[in-house]
Design a protein around this motif. Structure first.
Motif, PDB file in Angstrom:
ATOM      1  N   ARG A  37     -10.077  -7.722  -1.211  1.00  0.00           N
ATOM      2  CA  ARG A  37     -10.507  -8.729  -0.907  1.00  0.00           C
ATOM      3  C   ARG A  37     -10.270  -8.433   0.576  1.00  0.00           C
ATOM      4  NH1 ARG A  37     -11.873 -13.200  -3.944  1.00  0.00           N
ATOM      5  NH2 ARG A  37     -11.895 -14.779  -1.450  1.00  0.00           N
ATOM      6  N   SER A  38     -11.325  -8.741   1.372  1.00  0.00           N
ATOM      7  CA  SER A  38     -11.725  -7.987   2.145  1.00  0.00           C
ATOM      8  C   SER A  38     -11.228  -9.589   3.729  1.00  0.00           C
ATOM      9  CB  SER A  38     -12.862  -7.819   3.388  1.00  0.00           C
ATOM     10  OG  SER A  38     -12.565  -6.394   2.533  1.00  0.00           O
ATOM     11  N   VAL A  39     -10.981  -9.461   4.726  1.00  0.00           N
ATOM     12  CA  VAL A  39     -10.357 -10.120   5.359  1.00  0.00           C
ATOM     13  C   VAL A  39     -10.922 -10.963   7.260  1.00  0.00           C
ATOM     14  CG1 VAL A  39      -9.034 -12.322   6.736  1.00  0.00           C
ATOM     15  CG2 VAL A  39      -7.971 -11.194   5.239  1.00  0.00           C
ATOM     16  N   THR A  40     -12.226 -11.321   7.239  1.00  0.00           N
ATOM     17  CA  THR A  40     -12.836 -11.218   8.569  1.00  0.00           C
ATOM     18  C   THR A  40     -12.406 -11.958   9.505  1.00  0.00           C
ATOM     19  OG1 THR A  40     -15.310 -11.406   7.788  1.00  0.00           O
ATOM     20  CG2 THR A  40     -14.680 -12.374   9.787  1.00  0.00           C
ATOM     21  N   LYS A  41     -12.041 -11.410  10.572  1.00  0.00           N
ATOM     22  CA  LYS A  41     -11.011 -11.671  11.729  1.00  0.00           C
ATOM     23  C   LYS A  41     -11.432 -12.038  13.360  1.00  0.00           C
ATOM     24  CE  LYS A  41      -7.745  -8.313   9.693  1.00  0.00           C
ATOM     25  NZ  LYS A  41      -8.579  -7.856   9.166  1.00  0.00           N
ATOM     26  N   ILE A  42     -11.076 -13.341  13.760  1.00  0.00           N
ATOM     27  CA  ILE A  42     -11.154 -13.636  15.188  1.00  0.00           C
ATOM     28  C   ILE A  42     -10.702 -12.817  16.300  1.00  0.00           C
ATOM     29  CG2 ILE A  42     -12.094 -15.238  17.060  1.00  0.00           C
ATOM     30  CD1 ILE A  42     -12.569 -17.342  14.698  1.00  0.00           C
ATOM     31  N   ALA A  43     -10.250 -12.372  17.448  1.00  0.00           N
ATOM     32  CA  ALA A  43     -10.592 -12.225  17.365  1.00  0.00           C
ATOM     33  C   ALA A  43     -10.617 -12.228  19.355  1.00  0.00           C
ATOM     34  CB  ALA A  43     -10.333 -10.217  18.066  1.00  0.00           C
ATOM     35  N   TYR A  44      -9.639 -12.209  20.884  1.00  0.00           N
ATOM     36  CA  TYR A  44      -9.707 -11.818  22.356  1.00  0.00           C
ATOM     37  C   TYR A  44      -8.436 -11.061  22.594  1.00  0.00           C
ATOM     38  CZ  TYR A  44      -7.143 -16.064  21.013  1.00  0.00           C
ATOM     39  OH  TYR A  44      -5.871 -17.301  20.774  1.00  0.00           O
ATOM     40  N   LEU A  45      -9.278 -11.169  24.348  1.00  0.00           N
ATOM     41  CA  LEU A  45      -8.576 -10.404  25.271  1.00  0.00           C
ATOM     42  C   LEU A  45      -7.006 -11.166  25.144  1.00  0.00           C
ATOM     43  CD1 LEU A  45      -9.944  -9.013  27.756  1.00  0.00           C
ATOM     44  CD2 LEU A  45      -9.025  -7.972  25.593  1.00  0.00           C
ATOM     45  N   GLU A  53     -15.351  -2.982  22.362  1.00  0.00           N
ATOM     46  CA  GLU A  53     -14.975  -2.536  23.956  1.00  0.00           C
ATOM     47  C   GLU A  53     -15.973  -3.186  24.995  1.00  0.00           C
ATOM     48  OE1 GLU A  53     -17.217   1.247  23.351  1.00  0.00           O
ATOM     49  OE2 GLU A  53     -15.232   2.320  22.350  1.00  0.00           O
ATOM     50  N   GLN A  54     -16.641  -4.362  23.953  1.00  0.00           N
ATOM     51  CA  GLN A  54     -17.290  -4.748  25.215  1.00  0.00           C
ATOM     52  C   GLN A  54     -16.136  -6.219  25.269  1.00  0.00           C
ATOM     53  OE1 GLN A  54     -20.574  -6.385  25.324  1.00  0.00           O
ATOM     54  NE2 GLN A  54     -21.000  -4.242  24.485  1.00  0.00           N
ATOM     55  N   LEU A  55     -14.479  -6.681  24.768  1.00  0.00           N
ATOM     56  CA  LEU A  55     -13.972  -7.380  25.120  1.00  0.00           C
ATOM     57  C   LEU A  55     -13.178  -6.739  26.071  1.00  0.00           C
ATOM     58  CD1 LEU A  55     -12.372  -8.668  21.583  1.00  0.00           C
ATOM     59  CD2 LEU A  55     -13.831 -10.190  23.017  1.00  0.00           C
ATOM     60  N   HIS A  56     -12.436  -5.605  25.775  1.00  0.00           N
ATOM     61  CA  HIS A  56     -12.167  -5.047  27.167  1.00  0.00           C
ATOM     62  C   HIS A  56     -13.100  -4.959  28.157  1.00  0.00           C
ATOM     63  CE1 HIS A  56      -8.466  -4.161  25.000  1.00  0.00           C
ATOM     64  NE2 HIS A  56      -9.051  -4.074  24.083  1.00  0.00           N
ATOM     65  N   GLN A  57     -13.908  -4.699  28.464  1.00  0.00           N
ATOM     66  CA  GLN A  57     -15.376  -5.171  29.626  1.00  0.00           C
ATOM     67  C   GLN A  57     -15.829  -6.086  30.133  1.00  0.00           C
ATOM     68  OE1 GLN A  57     -18.693  -2.507  28.275  1.00  0.00           O
ATOM     69  NE2 GLN A  57     -17.370  -0.541  27.580  1.00  0.00           N
ATOM     70  N   HIS A  58     -14.998  -7.268  29.561  1.00  0.00           N
ATOM     71  CA  HIS A  58     -15.879  -8.951  29.707  1.00  0.00           C
ATOM     72  C   HIS A  58     -16.182  -8.813  29.435  1.00  0.00           C
ATOM     73  CE1 HIS A  58     -11.631  -8.604  31.054  1.00  0.00           C
ATOM     74  NE2 HIS A  58     -12.136  -7.193  31.785  1.00  0.00           N
ATOM     75  N   ARG A  59     -17.182  -8.185  28.729  1.00  0.00           N
ATOM     76  CA  ARG A  59     -18.522  -8.241  28.778  1.00  0.00           C
ATOM     77  C   ARG A  59     -18.953  -9.012  26.989  1.00  0.00           C
ATOM     78  NH1 ARG A  59     -21.702  -2.477  29.149  1.00  0.00           N
ATOM     79  NH2 ARG A  59     -21.287  -2.463  31.262  1.00  0.00           N
ATOM     80  N   ALA A  60     -17.197  -9.710  26.547  1.00  0.00           N
ATOM     81  CA  ALA A  60     -17.391 -11.103  25.454  1.00  0.00           C
ATOM     82  C   ALA A  60     -16.391 -11.503  25.654  1.00  0.00           C
ATOM     83  CB  ALA A  60     -17.773  -9.809  24.088  1.00  0.00           C
ATOM     84  N   ASP A  61     -16.270 -12.872  25.188  1.00  0.00           N
ATOM     85  CA  ASP A  61     -15.384 -13.638  25.587  1.00  0.00           C
ATOM     86  C   ASP A  61     -14.612 -13.619  23.820  1.00  0.00           C
ATOM     87  OD1 ASP A  61     -16.133 -14.914  27.322  1.00  0.00           O
ATOM     88  OD2 ASP A  61     -17.979 -15.886  26.460  1.00  0.00           O
ATOM     89  N   ILE A  62     -15.397 -13.546  22.969  1.00  0.00           N
ATOM     90  CA  ILE A  62     -14.782 -13.400  21.210  1.00  0.00           C
ATOM     91  C   ILE A  62     -15.959 -12.576  20.696  1.00  0.00           C
ATOM     92  CG2 ILE A  62     -16.246 -15.006  21.048  1.00  0.00           C
ATOM     93  CD1 ILE A  62     -14.249 -15.813  18.911  1.00  0.00           C
ATOM     94  N   ALA A  63     -15.043 -11.335  20.015  1.00  0.00           N
ATOM     95  CA  ALA A  63     -15.669 -10.626  18.713  1.00  0.00           C
ATOM     96  C   ALA A  63     -15.077 -11.156  16.848  1.00  0.00           C
ATOM     97  CB  ALA A  63     -15.051  -9.591  18.911  1.00  0.00           C
ATOM     98  N   ILE A  64     -15.890 -10.865  16.438  1.00  0.00           N
ATOM     99  CA  ILE A  64     -15.620 -11.724  14.883  1.00  0.00           C
ATOM    100  C   ILE A  64     -16.462 -10.440  14.317  1.00  0.00           C
ATOM    101  CG2 ILE A  64     -16.679 -13.544  13.229  1.00  0.00           C
ATOM    102  CD1 ILE A  64     -17.452 -15.402  15.775  1.00  0.00           C
ATOM    103  N   CYS A  65     -15.401 -10.281  13.079  1.00  0.00           N
ATOM    104  CA  CYS A  65     -15.447  -8.503  12.708  1.00  0.00           C
ATOM    105  C   CYS A  65     -14.804  -9.116  11.231  1.00  0.00           C
ATOM    106  CB  CYS A  65     -16.140  -7.511  12.938  1.00  0.00           C
ATOM    107  SG  CYS A  65     -14.705  -7.125  13.912  1.00  0.00           S
ATOM    108  N   THR A  66     -14.495  -7.194  10.754  1.00  0.00           N
ATOM    109  CA  THR A  66     -14.052  -7.713   9.345  1.00  0.00           C
ATOM    110  C   THR A  66     -12.927  -6.185   9.850  1.00  0.00           C
ATOM    111  OG1 THR A  66     -14.343  -8.094   7.738  1.00  0.00           O
ATOM    112  CG2 THR A  66     -13.425  -6.766   6.916  1.00  0.00           C
ATOM    113  N   GLU A  67     -13.748  -5.033  10.534  1.00  0.00           N
ATOM    114  CA  GLU A  67     -12.990  -3.776  10.538  1.00  0.00           C
ATOM    115  C   GLU A  67     -11.808  -3.886  11.857  1.00  0.00           C
ATOM    116  OE1 GLU A  67     -12.767  -1.831   8.822  1.00  0.00           O
ATOM    117  OE2 GLU A  67     -13.920  -1.660   6.971  1.00  0.00           O
ATOM    118  N   LYS A  68     -11.202  -3.095  12.364  1.00  0.00           N
ATOM    119  CA  LYS A  68     -10.980  -2.248  13.567  1.00  0.00           C
ATOM    120  C   LYS A  68      -9.821  -3.518  14.431  1.00  0.00           C
ATOM    121  CE  LYS A  68     -12.521   1.611  13.468  1.00  0.00           C
ATOM    122  NZ  LYS A  68     -12.004   2.917  13.732  1.00  0.00           N
TER     123      LYS A  68
END
Length: 300
Positions: free
Chosen positions: A266-274, A136-151
């Motif tokens: 194993r899990s994978v941590t991901k980087i995402a941006y719009l 939601e932070q990405l979609h609201q333009h409050r974050a440039d990049i998100a870093i996590c494992t889920e979703k």
């Protein structure tokens, strides 16, 4: 139709359709904001909002489609500014990172330090929250990049890059029965489990492994923070299942680590941006530093 009217729609969305707050942000009186909204709806020939009296309740179907275009326009405005900054080699500005506690503590320190050395004029803002809130932070333009494992890979509007793979481990005090002998899901299920909250750090992967094996999880404590889990493991509340990257040999040497790579995928941590985001040079640099750091991570 003008840009101020479209900006009003964006601000109304950000304020959850609160007209007085939107007018305050737009630096106009509420009657002027209401009039601009009325003019826009008249031009479009249909209401953009569901109403109860003068109160806005939500977007109409037309309003939903219009807001998608407003979001694109807003992103285009931000991209234009970023392109101009890149052209002028402007090294002032801000980097907004949305991430979880685990990534903030164990992945980000070295890349952030290198980023500060190269771009000392850029202010770094870091928000820690749940994966859904990070999106939601990405979609609201409050974050440039998100870093996590889920979703992240569930959202088609995001560019998602795999950062690094990691494995869950079990941690127990030295006197605990699981400190010795073979580890199985059956043995783990015999003890209270302390692990991550729903939606954090591979919790879904843990649950799926136990479910597929026909074993019930007795989760007596869940937290977003690996350090909290380890604290309560030390108090004897149960077996901690945490990310292998969050075990620190120097400070956690009172705990016994048990490898779970043969039990939990194993899990994978991901980087995402719009997808529509223009990546300024400094953001490209930061992403590359993240990937370089991840490539050197010790994995269990």
């Amino acid at each position: 139709m003008n840009l101020n009217q479209l900006e009003l729609l964006r601000v109304l969305k950000d304020t959850q359709f609160n007209q007085s707050k939107a007018a305050e942000i737009m630096h106009v009186v509420q009657s002027a904001a209401s009039r601009q909204l009325q003019l826009l709806e008249e031009e479009l020939g249909s209401p953009l909002y569901e109403r109860h009296g003068k109160k806005l309740l939500g977007l109409t179907p037309l309003g939903e489609q219009v807001m998608e275009q407003v979001d694109r326009i807003n992103q285009a405005k931000k991209n234009i500014l970023s392109i101009a900054d890149d052209f002028r080699e402007n090294r002032n500005g801000a980097l907004h990172i949305a991430t979880t506690h685990t990534q903030a503590k164990y992945l980000l320190p070295e890349p952030v330090q290198k980023f500060r050395e190269k771009y000392p004029g850029i202010t770094i803002y870091m928000v820690q929250s749940s994966p859904q809130e990070l999106i939601e932070q990405l979609h609201q333009h409050r974050a440039d990049i998100a870093i996590c494992t889920e979703k992240l890979d569930e959202d088609e509007k995001l560019v998602v890059k795999s950062c690094y793979e990691w494995q869950h481990i079990a941690v127990v005090p030295r006197h605990h029965p699981l400190a010795h002998g073979d580890v199985s899901l059956g043995r783990l299920a015999a003890f209270p489990i302390l692990t991550y909250s729903q939606g954090y750090t591979g919790r879904s992967t843990i649950e799926k492994a136990f479910k597929n094996a026909g074993k019930e999880l007795d989760i007596t404590l869940s937290a977003a923070d690996s350090d909290i889990i380890k604290t309560y493991v030390r108090l004897g509340l149960g077996v901690g299942i945490i990310a292998g990257t969050s075990y620190e040999a120097r400070t956690d040497n009172d705990l016994v680590v048990r490898d779970l790579s043969h039990l939990i995928p194993r899990s994978v941590t991901k980087i995402a941006y719009l997808k529509q985001l223009y990546l300024p040079t400094y953001l490209q640099y930061f992403i590359n530093e993240l990937l370089a750091k991840a490539g050197k991570e010790h994995e269990y």
